[in-house]
Each structure stands twice: as C-alpha cells, then as structure tokens.
Scaffold this motif. Structure first.
Motif, short mmCIF file in Angstrom:
data_model
loop_
_atom_site.label_atom_id
_atom_site.label_comp_id
_atom_site.label_asym_id
_atom_site.label_seq_id
_atom_site.Cartn_x
_atom_site.Cartn_y
_atom_site.Cartn_z
N ILE A 39 3.89 69.26 -30.61
CA ILE A 39 3.24 69.61 -31.87
C ILE A 39 3.56 68.54 -32.90
N SER A 40 2.85 68.54 -34.00
CA SER A 40 3.09 67.61 -35.10
C SER A 40 3.82 68.36 -36.21
N VAL A 41 5.00 67.86 -36.58
CA VAL A 41 5.83 68.50 -37.60
C VAL A 41 5.83 67.64 -38.86
N THR A 42 5.63 68.28 -40.01
CA THR A 42 5.68 67.59 -41.30
C THR A 42 7.14 67.38 -41.69
N PHE A 51 5.10 78.03 -38.64
CA PHE A 51 3.74 77.52 -38.76
C PHE A 51 3.13 78.10 -40.01
N ASP A 54 -0.03 77.16 -43.25
CA ASP A 54 -1.35 76.55 -43.39
C ASP A 54 -1.31 75.03 -43.29
N GLY A 87 0.81 73.25 -41.60
CA GLY A 87 1.32 72.78 -40.31
C GLY A 87 2.71 73.32 -40.02
N TYR A 88 3.40 72.67 -39.10
CA TYR A 88 4.74 73.09 -38.68
C TYR A 88 5.80 72.48 -39.58
N LYS A 89 6.80 73.30 -39.92
CA LYS A 89 7.93 72.88 -40.74
C LYS A 89 9.18 73.62 -40.27
N THR A 138 4.69 62.73 -40.52
CA THR A 138 4.66 63.72 -39.44
C THR A 138 5.27 63.07 -38.20
#
Length: 116
Positions: free
Chosen positions: A28-31, A48, A50, A52-54, A78
């Motif tokens: 996955i892409s994490v901010t 998760f 709106d 993205g993933y944090k 990211t």
C-alpha cells in the motif's frame, strides 16, 4: 569444499501469533511527513482515512499491520509499504501511539485481522 551452509537466520519477533487464520499481505502507499527521514516499523498499525493510509491515531479507522521495516527519506511524501491484511497477531507486538480500543479490535476482526 562445503556446499551446505546456513543461508540466513530467522529471528522470532512475536508479531505473528499463530496460523489459525490465513496470512495475507499486499503493498500500500502510506503518507509520511516530508522533510524528515524515518522508518515505518514492522508491527505498526495503520489507519485508512479519506486521504490514504497513515499511522494509527486516536479515533482513526484501523486497517492493516506493517509486515516489514520500511525506511523512507525526507523527500518522500508517500512510501510503498508491505502490510498484512489478514491473519492472527500478538497485540503486545503491535506498535501504536495510542492504545487500541475495543472498536479498533472489532474493526480489525471485521477485516480478518485477529489480535490475541
């Protein structure tokens, strides 16, 4: 000449509890915060939202557990991170800044992630 030797050593980190539920993973892409290099640690709980993933925050919606330590640079906004999306894990080995609530555990359970 020795042909058979130890190729690598496996160390137990206690994140995976057992094999009672199948493990599944994906990338996955994490901010991440720009300007500061760092590492997203194995066992980190991710939310998760709106955007993205944090990393998990209070009142966030838990979604996945990081599968491998993933370094990032200060220029990254990211980063691609391998995560577990199902399986049985040891709650004491999960990394969060806030304690996991009953709602978090139930949200994980609805997604196929079980904490013991």
């Amino acid at each position: 000449m020795m042909l058979n030797k130890e190729a690598y050593k496996v160390t137990n980190d206690n994140l995976i509890y057992d094999s009672s539920h199948p493990l599944d993973a994906r990338n996955i892409s994490v901010t991440v915060q720009t300007g500061t290099p760092g590492i997203i640690k194995r066992g980190q709980v991710l939310d998760f939202e709106d955007a993205g993933y944090k990393p998990h925050a209070e009142n966030g919606t838990v979604s996945a557990i990081v599968a491998e330590d993933t370094p990032y640079t200060g220029e990254d906004a990211t980063v691609a991170v391998p995560v577990y999306i199902s399986g049985t894990f040891r709650e004491t080995a999960c990394i969060t800044d806030t304690a996991l609530s009953i709602q978090d555990r139930e949200e994980f359970r609805s997604k196929g992630i079980y904490l013991k």
